[in-house]
Structures are given as structure tokens and as C-alpha cells.
Design a protein around this motif. Structure first.
Motif, PDB file in Angstrom:
ATOM      1  N   SER A 187       0.851  -1.175   0.000  1.00  0.00           N
ATOM      2  CA  SER A 187       0.000   0.000   0.000  1.00  0.00           C
ATOM      3  C   SER A 187       0.894   1.235   0.000  1.00  0.00           C
ATOM      4  O   SER A 187       1.778   1.374   0.855  1.00  0.00           O
ATOM      5  CB  SER A 187      -0.907  -0.002   1.238  1.00  0.00           C
ATOM      6  N   THR A 188       0.676   2.109  -0.949  1.00  0.00           N
ATOM      7  CA  THR A 188       1.529   3.287  -1.069  1.00  0.00           C
ATOM      8  C   THR A 188       1.273   4.312   0.027  1.00  0.00           C
ATOM      9  O   THR A 188       2.027   5.269   0.149  1.00  0.00           O
ATOM     10  CB  THR A 188       1.305   3.954  -2.427  1.00  0.00           C
ATOM     11  N   ALA A 189       0.212   4.121   0.814  1.00  0.00           N
ATOM     12  CA  ALA A 189      -0.048   5.024   1.927  1.00  0.00           C
ATOM     13  C   ALA A 189       0.673   4.598   3.201  1.00  0.00           C
ATOM     14  O   ALA A 189       0.584   5.294   4.215  1.00  0.00           O
ATOM     15  CB  ALA A 189      -1.550   5.102   2.204  1.00  0.00           C
ATOM     16  N   ASP A 190       1.385   3.504   3.166  1.00  0.00           N
ATOM     17  CA  ASP A 190       2.102   3.025   4.335  1.00  0.00           C
ATOM     18  C   ASP A 190       3.207   4.001   4.707  1.00  0.00           C
ATOM     19  O   ASP A 190       3.976   4.470   3.861  1.00  0.00           O
ATOM     20  CB  ASP A 190       2.690   1.642   4.032  1.00  0.00           C
ATOM     21  N   GLU A 191       3.317   4.300   5.991  1.00  0.00           N
ATOM     22  CA  GLU A 191       4.319   5.265   6.447  1.00  0.00           C
ATOM     23  C   GLU A 191       5.735   4.773   6.180  1.00  0.00           C
ATOM     24  O   GLU A 191       6.642   5.557   5.913  1.00  0.00           O
ATOM     25  CB  GLU A 191       4.133   5.529   7.944  1.00  0.00           C
ATOM     26  N   GLU A 192       5.926   3.481   6.252  1.00  0.00           N
ATOM     27  CA  GLU A 192       7.270   2.932   6.025  1.00  0.00           C
ATOM     28  C   GLU A 192       7.777   3.263   4.636  1.00  0.00           C
ATOM     29  O   GLU A 192       8.916   3.700   4.449  1.00  0.00           O
ATOM     30  CB  GLU A 192       7.222   1.416   6.228  1.00  0.00           C
ATOM     31  N   PHE A 193       6.935   3.110   3.642  1.00  0.00           N
ATOM     32  CA  PHE A 193       7.353   3.345   2.267  1.00  0.00           C
ATOM     33  C   PHE A 193       7.391   4.833   1.934  1.00  0.00           C
ATOM     34  O   PHE A 193       8.222   5.280   1.170  1.00  0.00           O
ATOM     35  CB  PHE A 193       6.431   2.595   1.313  1.00  0.00           C
TER      36      PHE A 193
END
Length: 384
Positions: free
Chosen positions: A267-273
Motif C-alpha cells: 500500500s503506497t499510503a504506508d508510512e514505512e514506504f
């Protein structure tokens, strides 16, 4: 005389006794046989009577059971009250709260759903697909190789048709900003290969950076020749323009590539990424090599892939420098070009760096709807 009569009577009595004994002895077996026959007939009669009673009893019980089942079915399933039975069936589902079902209430909208639990999702996926990451055997991906080969074959056909790839590369090189010491670049050779990559040994693992994320590790092997040949001139513009000209011909070929490819859906909304992307952008901005491509990932799904650091990338570089006395295949030039190409690959696709490809939405949309051209022409004819 009396003695004679007495002896005669005695003799007659003895004869009668013997005859009676003989008759009795002959009648005894007959009576015994008759008695046993009567007993057997009585037993058979009683057995037939009991068997007949057992059959009648079983038939009666079976008919009563069928009638009871039919009465139960008609009462509870046909004439039963559905409003009383419905809460008993729905109550377990309501208590479970499945992740894929939401109801719109007065205070909440459909968009206000619970937080997505990636750990629960990955665990459920593995359970419902019967995949054990520890014991499952790796897959050959032969079917995937066929699909990829078909796609590459179609690309090669389109690239070679009417020299499309030649014109595209020539336009790209002519429109690029070249330094002053470099003359126009002309393409002399293009080879897009005739072989196909082989994917094998696919296995699903937990990501070492995030145990809740699943990723596929695939071995890739490409044994093909991809070549690009160019020619240009090095210009010496001091002390005046075009003081000297040095012709240069280069041909670079990729002859072998093998590595372990890591692919995962994220998921591109993940803070990690988002934080990792920001770190990469900041580092490249500090160096001055970052180019803004307006790639803003807005919380959708993306395909993340990268290659392992122990990759194998082999080049074959041919060079020819000079007009009259030419220098052919200078090792220093070959090493310099190979180092630059490997550095370019390392900075973009090798772990810990990765590439993100935003995937289109799977939800049907009106703008993505297409129909054949024939149907449009028929519709226009019908309207006229």
C-alpha cells in the motif's frame, strides 16, 4: 390232561408276549420319528409367525418415521415463522464482524472503516490458500515464462515494425541536451535479442523488514544479446571551435543477467514506504541528480520489486577511436562504460533500493469502458 392244557396255555401266552414285544419294538422308532416331525413343524410355524410379526412391526415403524419427518419439515420449514429463525442464523455472523462487510449507519459513512490489519490479512491469506512458507516447495513458473515470452514477442514485433525502435531512439538522442564537446549521435546498430527470460524457483516468504508483509522471491536468468551501437565525434573547441575532431564508435551489449527478484504488493499510503521514498528523494536532491517525475502515490496499491545484491550482469563493449590510426577495443573505455552502467542499475533496482509501479484500480470505471468499433458504426447507421 390238565397238565397238557396248562402247558398249552403257557405256550400261547409266551407266543403272545413275543409278538407283542416285536410289535412294540417295531412301533417305538415310528413313534419317535413322528414326535420329532411334529416338534419340527411346531418350531417352523412359530418361527414363521415371529418373522411375520417382525416384518409387520418394522413396516409400521418405518411408515411412522416417514410421517413424522414430513410433519416436522412441513411445520418448521414451510409454515414456520421466518422472523424467529433469522436471528439465530445471523447472530454468529454479527458477532464475528467480517472484515469485508460494512453497514452504513447514521453516524458513519462507508468510507469510515476499521484500520486494515496487515498481519491478520497475511495470515488469513496463507491459511485459506493452504500455503506454508516454511515447508511449501518452490514453483517452476513455466506458465509465467510462456506469458512473458508472448508479451516480449509482441513488443519486439511492434518495435521492429517500420523501424519504430530506431526512430524512437534517434528522436530521443537528437532532442537531448548534449555537451559542447560532443557532436550529434547516430545509431549504427540495434539488437533487441531473440531469446526470453526464464523465471524459476518461486517461493513466498515473509519480508525481513516487515514480518506482516508477504513477498515472492524469484530467480531470473537471461542469456541473450541486447546491443546498441552508436557513433559520434569528440570536438576540441579550443582555442577556436572545431580545432580537432576525433571520431568514436561504441557498441555495448548485455550478454548475461541473473539475479534473485523480490516482488511484493504494498500500500503506497504506508508510512514505512513514504518515509523511505522521502529519504531517497532527499539524498538525490542533495547530490543534484534527482528528477521530479510527478510520481505522487496516493494510497493505492503498488508493485514493489528489487534485485538481490549478488546479481550477475555481464557486458561486452566494443570501441573504435580515431580516423586514420584507430584504437580498437580499449580496455579502459570498456571498464568505464561497464562501471557506469552497473552504478546506474545499483542506484535504482538493487536492495535496499526498490522500484514502485502504481497499479490501476481494479474497480470498474466508466472511463475505462471500451467497445468494438463495429458496434459504434452499427449504432450510427441505426440512428440515421
Amino acid at each position: 390232561m390238565p397238565d397238557t392244557e396248562h402247558s398249552g396255555d403257557t405256550t400261547v401266552n409266551q407266543v403272545e408276549t413275543i409278538v407283542t414285544t416285536v410289535v412294540v419294538e417295531q412301533q417305538v422308532p415310528t413313534l419317535v420319528a413322528l414326535d420329532s416331525l411334529i416338534n419340527e413343524n411346531l418350531k417352523l410355524a412359530s418361527a414363521s409367525q415371529s418373522s411375520g410379526w417382525g416384518f409387520a412391526h418394522g413396516l409400521l415403524v418405518g411408515q411412522l418415521s416417514v410421517v413424522a419427518v414430513l410433519a416436522f419439515f412441513i411445520k418448521f420449514f414451510i409454515f414456520g415463522n421466518s422472523s424467529m429463525a433469522r436471528p439465530l442464523m445471523v447472530a454468529p455472523l454479527i458477532n464475528r464482524k467480517p472484515a469485508g462487510v460494512y453497514k452504513k449507519g447514521r453516524a458513519k459513512s462507508f468510507s469510515e472503516v476499521e484500520d486494515y490489519d496487515s498481519e491478520t490479512s497475511s495470515t488469513q491469506i496463507l491459511d485459506k490458500t493452504y500455503y506454508d512458507v516454511k515447508t511449501h516447495q518452490s514453483e517452476s513458473l513455466d506458465w509465467f515464462n510462456v506469458l512473458v515470452a508472448q508479451s516480449i514477442a509482441q513488443f519486439r514485433y511492434e518495435a521492429l515494425n517500420n523501424d519504430n525502435i530506431y526512430h524512437s531512439l534517434s528522436d530521443a538522442l537528437s532532442s537531448s541536451n548534449l555537451p559542447d564537446y560532443l557532436d550529434k549521435i547516430t545509431i549504427t546498430e540495434i539488437n533487441i535479442g531473440d531469446d526470453f527470460p526464464i523465471f524459476s524457483n518461486c517461493r513466498i516468504k515473509h519480508s525481513p523488514n516487515n514480518s506482516n508483509r508477504l513477498e515472492a522471491k524469484i530467480d531470473v536468468d537471461v542469456a541473450d544479446t541486447l546491443t546498441l551501437g552508436i557513433e559520434t565525434q569528440l570536438l576540441l573547441n579550443q582555442p577556436k571551435p572545431f580545432t580537432a575532431v576525433l571520431p568514436v564508435q561504441l557498441s555495448v551489449s548485455i550478454v548475461r543477467f541473473s539475479a534473485c527478484l523480490t516482488v511484493s504488493l504494498i500500500s503506497t499510503a504506508d508510512e514505512e514506504f513514504q518515509s523511505s521514498i522521502k529519504c531517497v528523494e532527499d539524498s538525490e536532491n542533495a547530490v543534484g541528480d534527482y528528477e521530479d517525475d510527478d510520481d505522487e502515490f496516493g494510497g493505492g496499491a503498488a508493485l514493489m520489486f528489487s534485485f538481490s545484491p549478488d546479481f550477475r550482469l555481464e557486458f561486452e563493449v566494443k570501441s573504435l577511436i580515431g580516423a586514420r590510426s584507430k584504437l580498437e577495443n580499449v580496455p579502459l573505455i570498456g571498464n568505464l562504460i561497464e562501471e557506469k552502467l552497473k552504478s546506474w542499475f545499483l542506484e535504482r533496482c538493487v536492495e535496499p533500493r526498490f522500484q514502485l509501479i502504481e497499479l490501476p484500480s481494479m474497480w470498474p470505471r466508466k472511463k475505462n469502458t471500451r467497445k468494438p468499433v463495429d458496434s459504434e458504426s452499427e449504432t450510427a447507421v441505426d440512428s440515421n
